[in-house]
Design a protein around this motif. Structure first.
Motif, short mmCIF file in Angstrom:
data_model
loop_
_atom_site.label_atom_id
_atom_site.label_comp_id
_atom_site.label_asym_id
_atom_site.label_seq_id
_atom_site.Cartn_x
_atom_site.Cartn_y
_atom_site.Cartn_z
N ASP A 150 39.95 37.40 35.80
CA ASP A 150 38.64 38.01 35.63
C ASP A 150 37.63 37.33 36.55
O ASP A 150 37.98 36.41 37.29
CB ASP A 150 38.21 37.99 34.16
CG ASP A 150 37.99 36.61 33.57
OD1 ASP A 150 37.70 35.65 34.33
OD2 ASP A 150 38.07 36.46 32.35
N THR A 151 36.40 37.79 36.52
CA THR A 151 35.39 37.25 37.42
C THR A 151 35.07 35.79 37.10
O THR A 151 34.70 35.04 38.01
CB THR A 151 34.10 38.10 37.40
OG1 THR A 151 33.57 38.15 36.08
CG2 THR A 151 34.38 39.51 37.93
N LEU A 202 37.61 33.73 38.93
CA LEU A 202 37.26 33.69 40.36
C LEU A 202 36.09 32.73 40.60
O LEU A 202 36.12 31.94 41.55
CB LEU A 202 36.92 35.08 40.87
CG LEU A 202 38.11 36.05 40.99
CD1 LEU A 202 37.62 37.48 41.24
CD2 LEU A 202 39.08 35.61 42.08
N GLU A 242 38.22 42.93 31.25
CA GLU A 242 36.86 42.94 31.77
C GLU A 242 36.63 44.21 32.58
O GLU A 242 37.31 44.48 33.56
CB GLU A 242 36.67 41.71 32.67
CG GLU A 242 35.34 41.65 33.34
CD GLU A 242 35.26 40.51 34.33
OE1 GLU A 242 34.24 39.83 34.34
OE2 GLU A 242 36.23 40.31 35.09
N CYS A 248 44.41 41.77 38.42
CA CYS A 248 42.97 41.54 38.25
C CYS A 248 42.36 42.54 37.27
O CYS A 248 42.82 43.67 37.18
CB CYS A 248 42.24 41.68 39.58
SG CYS A 248 42.55 40.35 40.74
N ALA A 308 36.99 42.31 38.56
CA ALA A 308 37.44 41.34 39.56
C ALA A 308 37.95 42.07 40.80
O ALA A 308 37.68 41.66 41.93
CB ALA A 308 38.52 40.42 38.98
N ALA A 350 34.99 43.27 42.67
CA ALA A 350 34.34 42.15 43.36
C ALA A 350 35.09 41.82 44.66
O ALA A 350 34.46 41.54 45.68
CB ALA A 350 34.28 40.92 42.46
N LEU A 406 30.47 38.75 42.73
CA LEU A 406 30.67 38.41 41.32
C LEU A 406 29.40 38.59 40.50
O LEU A 406 29.47 38.94 39.32
CB LEU A 406 31.17 36.97 41.18
CG LEU A 406 32.57 36.68 41.72
CD1 LEU A 406 32.88 35.20 41.63
CD2 LEU A 406 33.61 37.50 40.98
N ALA A 448 29.63 41.41 34.23
CA ALA A 448 30.74 40.55 34.65
C ALA A 448 30.76 39.26 33.84
O ALA A 448 29.72 38.71 33.50
CB ALA A 448 30.62 40.24 36.14
N ALA A 456 31.57 36.43 34.95
CA ALA A 456 30.97 35.38 35.78
C ALA A 456 29.46 35.31 35.53
O ALA A 456 28.89 34.22 35.48
CB ALA A 456 31.25 35.64 37.26
#
Length: 179
Positions: free
Chosen positions: A48-49, A52, A95, A109, A113, A116, A140, A146, A148
């Motif tokens: 997921d973000t 990352l 996500e 992913c 993600a 992104a 992100l 997200a 993130a």
């Protein structure tokens, strides 16, 4: 038995998101590989973000330079807590965001993600250069849904302000000087 999160392509080949897509460069392929290892360790179904973001912060000095030192410490501390079972946990859901059109999912992913990663290449292409970590960071924080972004906000960082700052400084050079 197949692994839950598919293996990464060789480093020299980059990371392929789908058959019609160009690969990410070796630097970002390493970031994705780090996120993939983290997702497997965390027993998450998808990269997921937040995975990352964690990998970016650990491996890219240019991304760390976007933040103040105290912010980096808070972010990494929170992300480590998340990975060992404290804080926000998202293992049971994929996500995704209804706010943005979906991209073809990157192998292993979440939809956000994957989006992104697509936006990372698009952003770099608009600036006529290969993708960098700061391009992925900008991608992100582009969607308020997200994970993130949730991590950043939990650590006391305004993701909207960060997104606007990154949009003003697309190269990532000197991003930390505009705080």
């Amino acid at each position: 038995m197949h692994p839950r999160i598919p293996q990464q392509a060789g480093r020299d080949q980059g990371v392929r998101r789908d058959d019609n897509d160009v690969p990410l460069g070796a630097e970002l392929a390493a970031v994705v590989a780090g996120a993939r290892r983290r997702a497997v360790r965390d027993r998450d179904r998808h990269i997921d973000t937040a995975h990352l973001l964690h990998s970016l912060l650990e491996s890219d000095p240019g991304v760390r330079a976007v933040f103040e030192a105290a912010q980096v410490a808070r972010l990494l501390g929170y992300l480590v807590q998340r990975s060992i079972g404290y804080g926000l946990r998202w293992q049971t859901a994929v996500e995704e965001s209804g706010a943005l059109p979906g991209a073809g999912p990157a192998e292993g992913c979440s939809p956000l993600a994957a989006l992104a990663l697509t936006r990372t290449e698009e952003r770099a292409g608009r600036h006529g250069r290969t993708a960098r970590g700061v391009d992925l960071l900008a991608a992100l924080v582009a969607d308020p849904e997200a994970r993130a972004v949730q991590v950043l906000e939990h650590a006391g960082i305004d993701a909207r302000e960060l997104s606007a700052r990154l949009a003003r400084e697309p190269s990532g050079d000197g991003a930390s000087s505009s705080r």
